[in-house]
Design an enzyme around this catalytic site. Structure first.
Site, PDB file in Angstrom:
ATOM      1  N   ASP A  68       1.007  -1.303   0.217  1.00 45.27           N
ATOM      2  CA  ASP A  68       0.009   0.001  -0.190  1.00 45.27           C
ATOM      3  C   ASP A  68       1.033   1.448   0.035  1.00 45.27           C
ATOM      4  O   ASP A  68       0.661   1.854  -0.805  1.00 45.27           O
ATOM      5  CB  ASP A  68      -0.983   0.396   1.475  1.00 45.27           C
ATOM      6  CG  ASP A  68      -2.031  -1.249   1.628  1.00 45.27           C
ATOM      7  OD1 ASP A  68      -2.143  -1.262   0.073  1.00 45.27           O
ATOM      8  OD2 ASP A  68      -3.014  -0.801   2.196  1.00 45.27           O
ATOM      9  N   GLY A  69       2.415   1.160   0.423  1.00 46.61           N
ATOM     10  CA  GLY A  69       2.850   2.398   0.485  1.00 46.61           C
ATOM     11  C   GLY A  69       3.700   2.700  -0.328  1.00 46.61           C
ATOM     12  O   GLY A  69       3.413   3.982  -0.611  1.00 46.61           O
ATOM     13  N   ASP A 172      -2.120  14.291  21.782  1.00 49.32           N
ATOM     14  CA  ASP A 172      -0.743  14.100  20.714  1.00 49.32           C
ATOM     15  C   ASP A 172      -0.355  14.327  19.252  1.00 49.32           C
ATOM     16  O   ASP A 172       0.458  14.529  18.897  1.00 49.32           O
ATOM     17  CB  ASP A 172       0.546  12.641  20.736  1.00 49.32           C
ATOM     18  CG  ASP A 172       0.484  12.009  21.909  1.00 49.32           C
ATOM     19  OD1 ASP A 172       0.156  13.079  23.191  1.00 49.32           O
ATOM     20  OD2 ASP A 172      -0.182  11.245  22.620  1.00 49.32           O
ATOM     21  N   THR A 183      -8.238   3.660   7.138  1.00 48.38           N
ATOM     22  CA  THR A 183      -7.959   2.204   7.216  1.00 48.38           C
ATOM     23  C   THR A 183      -6.686   2.647   7.728  1.00 48.38           C
ATOM     24  O   THR A 183      -5.510   1.422   7.956  1.00 48.38           O
ATOM     25  CB  THR A 183      -8.468   1.395   6.628  1.00 48.38           C
ATOM     26  OG1 THR A 183      -7.434   2.249   4.968  1.00 48.38           O
ATOM     27  CG2 THR A 183     -10.009   0.779   5.727  1.00 48.38           C
ATOM     28  N   SER A 186      -5.889   7.224  10.820  1.00 51.34           N
ATOM     29  CA  SER A 186      -6.370   7.294  12.106  1.00 51.34           C
ATOM     30  C   SER A 186      -6.822   6.067  12.207  1.00 51.34           C
ATOM     31  O   SER A 186      -7.988   6.594  13.099  1.00 51.34           O
ATOM     32  CB  SER A 186      -7.875   8.238  10.065  1.00 51.34           C
ATOM     33  OG  SER A 186      -9.014   8.413  10.974  1.00 51.34           O
ATOM     34  N   LEU A 187      -7.366   5.145  11.980  1.00 51.25           N
ATOM     35  CA  LEU A 187      -7.654   3.665  11.872  1.00 51.25           C
ATOM     36  C   LEU A 187      -6.988   3.786  13.734  1.00 51.25           C
ATOM     37  O   LEU A 187      -7.656   2.704  14.697  1.00 51.25           O
ATOM     38  CB  LEU A 187      -7.542   2.407  11.320  1.00 51.25           C
ATOM     39  CG  LEU A 187      -8.374   1.404  12.165  1.00 51.25           C
ATOM     40  CD1 LEU A 187      -9.811   1.640  12.127  1.00 51.25           C
ATOM     41  CD2 LEU A 187      -8.155   0.327  10.929  1.00 51.25           C
ATOM     42  N   SER A 188      -5.323   3.600  13.382  1.00 49.31           N
ATOM     43  CA  SER A 188      -4.553   3.406  14.462  1.00 49.31           C
ATOM     44  C   SER A 188      -4.723   4.439  15.672  1.00 49.31           C
ATOM     45  O   SER A 188      -5.271   4.181  17.192  1.00 49.31           O
ATOM     46  CB  SER A 188      -3.088   2.899  14.564  1.00 49.31           C
ATOM     47  OG  SER A 188      -3.298   2.516  13.141  1.00 49.31           O
TER      48      SER A 188
END
Length: 293
Positions: A68-69, A172, A183, A186-188
């Site tokens: 994905d990266g 933070d 996904t 933001s999901l984390s």
């Protein structure tokens, strides 16, 4: 489709074995295929995975080998070409890549017979202002993140939407993301998963020092402005070199960044450009989510 360009993550395919396998398959079917790693040997080019200057003008699809990266980096760097991308994952199937090396032949056959769909993904434009001067600008497919740069303390900032004050945050940091980015980081940070072709802007604070500050979803054409404040909530507790370290940083898709200071304004809007992803897989977005749970 007949004309292809292959971008390869050289860390995941260091010897180019998978790249050559895909190129050979396409050429055996009568398609034309240009590989960036072959161009790099000819022109002795190094650096990022993709270079817009090397992409032939007749390219109909960019095939990205990696994860994905790698796909995100290629879509950012080649966005001005307005060419659709398809990701071939080397490793675990991600949210963005459409296939992997075990099934790439079936996927490419679909492209050759024009049996595919195009997902159009919204992107973000971000500009950083210091006083009246614009000091930095870039775009993002996933997210723009503002957080601390090294020091172990919270940062303070105001958020405005279309010029109207929303709230002051001590956290933070903050993530401003697209649906595609829901996904990712933001999901984390506790944000929701959003159907990736939805057009919206989501703001998610990172570890906010409040129990009632959660993700907020805005319309795609809204303007989000983040103004950096003095870190008063933490400055009294800091000593020595950490107290003097006020560095905060804005990062675009984890690729480019700019340090920001008190008074800087980060303005984020919907980009005029989009990323177009080729979809041939029968695996739905819901099935991908289910497989991750």
């Amino acid at each position: 489709m007949k004309y292809f360009y292959i971008v390869t993550n050289r860390f995941k395919d260091p010897d180019g074995v998978n790249t050559r396998k895909i190129a050979h398959f396409l050429r055996s079917k009568g398609a034309e295929c240009v590989c960036q790693i072959e161009q790099e040997k000819a022109f002795n080019k190094t650096g990022s995975y993709s270079d817009v200057r090397l992409v032939p003008n007749n390219t109909e699809c960019v095939i990205v080998l990696g994860g994905d990266g790698t796909l995100i980096q290629a879509s950012r760097e080649l966005s001005e070409k307005d060419i659709p991308f398809i990701g071939v994952n080397i490793g675990t199937l991600g949210y963005l890549t459409d296939t992997d090396m075990s099934s790439f032949e079936e996927t490419l056959e679909s492209l050759l017979r024009d049996d595919y769909e195009i997902d159009r993904r919204m992107m973000l434009d971000g500009c950083i202002y210091r006083g009246e001067e614009r000091i930095f600008s870039d775009m993002a497919l996933n997210d723009v993140v503002i957080n601390r740069n090294g020091a172990l303390r919270i940062i303070d900032f105001d958020i405005y939407v279309n010029g109207e004050y929303l709230n002051t945050y001590s956290a933070d940091g903050v993530i401003v993301s697209t649906a595609t980015g829901s996904t990712a980081y933001s999901l984390s940070a506790g944000g929701p998963i959003i159907q990736p072709t939805a057009r919206l802007i989501m703001v998610t604070p990172i570890c906010p020092h409040s129990l009632n500050q959660r993700s907020i979803i805005f319309a795609a054409d809204d303007e989000i402005m983040i103004e950096m404040k003095d870190n008063k909530s933490s400055s009294g507790r800091m000593t020595g070199s950490l107290k003097n370290d006020s560095a905060r940083v804005a990062t675009f898709d984890g690729e480019s960044f700019c340090e920001v200071v008190t008074g800087d304004r980060i303005v984020i809007t919907q980009s005029e450009r989009i990323s177009r992803f080729v979809k041939t897989s029968r695996i739905s977005f819901l099935e991908r989510i289910r497989n991750k749970m």
